[in-house]
Motif scaffolding. Structure first.
Motif, PDB file in Angstrom:
ATOM      1  N   ARG A  52       0.832  -1.206   0.000  1.00 44.90           N
ATOM      2  CA  ARG A  52       0.000   0.000   0.000  1.00 44.90           C
ATOM      3  C   ARG A  52       0.864   1.253   0.000  1.00 44.90           C
ATOM      4  NH1 ARG A  52      -3.653  -2.281   4.618  1.00 44.90           N
ATOM      5  NH2 ARG A  52      -4.994  -3.669   3.421  1.00 44.90           N
ATOM      6  N   ASP A  55       2.345   1.681  -3.409  1.00 47.86           N
ATOM      7  CA  ASP A  55       1.312   2.143  -4.345  1.00 47.86           C
ATOM      8  C   ASP A  55       1.018   3.623  -4.137  1.00 47.86           C
ATOM      9  OD1 ASP A  55       1.115  -0.350  -5.457  1.00 47.86           O
ATOM     10  OD2 ASP A  55      -0.689  -0.933  -4.325  1.00 47.86           O
ATOM     11  N   ALA A  56       0.938   4.052  -2.887  1.00 48.07           N
ATOM     12  CA  ALA A  56       0.666   5.456  -2.589  1.00 48.07           C
ATOM     13  C   ALA A  56       1.802   6.343  -3.098  1.00 48.07           C
ATOM     14  CB  ALA A  56       0.474   5.656  -1.087  1.00 48.07           C
ATOM     15  N   GLN A  57       3.030   5.903  -2.903  1.00 45.80           N
ATOM     16  CA  GLN A  57       4.159   6.684  -3.387  1.00 45.80           C
ATOM     17  C   GLN A  57       4.161   6.781  -4.908  1.00 45.80           C
ATOM     18  OE1 GLN A  57       7.486   4.678  -1.627  1.00 45.80           O
ATOM     19  NE2 GLN A  57       7.361   5.822   0.292  1.00 45.80           N
ATOM     20  N   ARG A  58       3.866   5.652  -5.569  1.00 43.34           N
ATOM     21  CA  ARG A  58       3.795   5.678  -7.036  1.00 43.34           C
ATOM     22  C   ARG A  58       2.683   6.606  -7.502  1.00 43.34           C
ATOM     23  NH1 ARG A  58       4.845  -0.504  -7.810  1.00 43.34           N
ATOM     24  NH2 ARG A  58       3.251  -0.430  -6.277  1.00 43.34           N
ATOM     25  N   SER A  59       1.548   6.575  -6.818  1.00 46.49           N
ATOM     26  CA  SER A  59       0.414   7.420  -7.175  1.00 46.49           C
ATOM     27  C   SER A  59       0.777   8.900  -7.026  1.00 46.49           C
ATOM     28  CB  SER A  59      -0.777   7.075  -6.303  1.00 46.49           C
ATOM     29  OG  SER A  59      -1.842   7.949  -6.549  1.00 46.49           O
ATOM     30  N   GLN A  60       1.439   9.241  -5.921  1.00 43.13           N
ATOM     31  CA  GLN A  60       1.852  10.627  -5.706  1.00 43.13           C
ATOM     32  C   GLN A  60       2.846  11.070  -6.774  1.00 43.13           C
ATOM     33  OE1 GLN A  60       3.327  10.716  -1.710  1.00 43.13           O
ATOM     34  NE2 GLN A  60       1.289  10.929  -0.794  1.00 43.13           N
ATOM     35  N   GLN A  61       3.781  10.208  -7.093  1.00 40.33           N
ATOM     36  CA  GLN A  61       4.770  10.542  -8.115  1.00 40.33           C
ATOM     37  C   GLN A  61       4.087  10.733  -9.471  1.00 40.33           C
ATOM     38  OE1 GLN A  61       7.802   7.588  -8.654  1.00 40.33           O
ATOM     39  NE2 GLN A  61       9.149   8.964  -9.758  1.00 40.33           N
ATOM     40  N   GLN A  62       3.126   9.889  -9.788  1.00 34.15           N
ATOM     41  CA  GLN A  62       2.389  10.006 -11.048  1.00 34.15           C
ATOM     42  C   GLN A  62       1.605  11.314 -11.088  1.00 34.15           C
ATOM     43  OE1 GLN A  62       2.670   7.880 -13.582  1.00 34.15           O
ATOM     44  NE2 GLN A  62       1.345   9.132 -14.834  1.00 34.15           N
ATOM     45  N   GLN A  63       0.993  11.683  -9.949  1.00 34.29           N
ATOM     46  CA  GLN A  63       0.244  12.934  -9.891  1.00 34.29           C
ATOM     47  C   GLN A  63       1.176  14.123 -10.095  1.00 34.29           C
ATOM     48  OE1 GLN A  63      -1.713  12.775  -6.112  1.00 34.29           O
ATOM     49  NE2 GLN A  63      -3.475  11.635  -6.896  1.00 34.29           N
ATOM     50  N   ARG A  64       2.363  14.072  -9.479  1.00 28.95           N
ATOM     51  CA  ARG A  64       3.334  15.157  -9.669  1.00 28.95           C
ATOM     52  C   ARG A  64       3.739  15.264 -11.135  1.00 28.95           C
ATOM     53  NH1 ARG A  64       6.977  12.939  -5.835  1.00 28.95           N
ATOM     54  NH2 ARG A  64       5.695  12.755  -3.997  1.00 28.95           N
ATOM     55  N   ASP A  66       2.010  14.277 -13.752  1.00 21.87           N
ATOM     56  CA  ASP A  66       0.872  14.778 -14.517  1.00 21.87           C
ATOM     57  C   ASP A  66       0.724  16.288 -14.347  1.00 21.87           C
ATOM     58  OD1 ASP A  66       0.326  12.230 -15.399  1.00 21.87           O
ATOM     59  OD2 ASP A  66      -1.328  11.881 -13.972  1.00 21.87           O
TER      60      ASP A  66
END
Length: 130
Positions: A52, A55-64, A66
């Motif tokens: 988890r 996944d959260a770190q990957r999601s944050q990195q993807q948002q940055r 984007d």
């Protein structure tokens, strides 16, 4: 008879002892299984927690990423619009220079017409008749 009673008592005692031993073994097995399942559940929880977090770190990195792409896209669009405006302004300036530099006011046009009429000269030729 004394021997028979002792033998019966010994057999009954042995049976009780055997049942108690079986109960103890069963309880120990139960505790062992419970502790193993707890250990597996805890290790699974740790793995799930780690997953988890990853996944959260990957999601944050993807948002940055984007957000950065959107910012760059907006900046590019603004640069293109600014460049188009500058090109339009340059073209308008060039057109104005060809026309004589500036536009005439209505009063200046009226004065020019009056001067032309006073001089008696036609600026525009009459169109040929068909």
């Amino acid at each position: 008879m004394n021997n028979a009673h002792t033998t019966t008592k010994a057999v009954a005692s042995a049976q009780r002892c055997g049942r108690a031993f079986v109960r103890r073994v069963a309880v120990c097995c139960l505790f062992a299984c419970a502790s193993l399942s707890m250990a597996q559940a805890n290790s699974g929880d740790k793995e799930r927690d780690a997953q988890r977090i990853a996944d959260a770190q990957r999601s944050q990195q993807q948002q940055r990423q984007d957000t950065q792409r959107q910012f760059e896209a907006r900046a590019d669009e603004q640069r293109r619009q600014l460049q188009a405006q500058q090109e339009q302004n340059a073209q308008n300036t060039a057109d104005a220079a060809r026309r004589g530099g500036r536009m005439m006011t209505p009063d200046e046009r009226r004065d020019l017409r009056r001067q032309i009429n006073e001089a008696g000269v036609d600026i525009y030729r009459n169109a040929p008749r068909r």
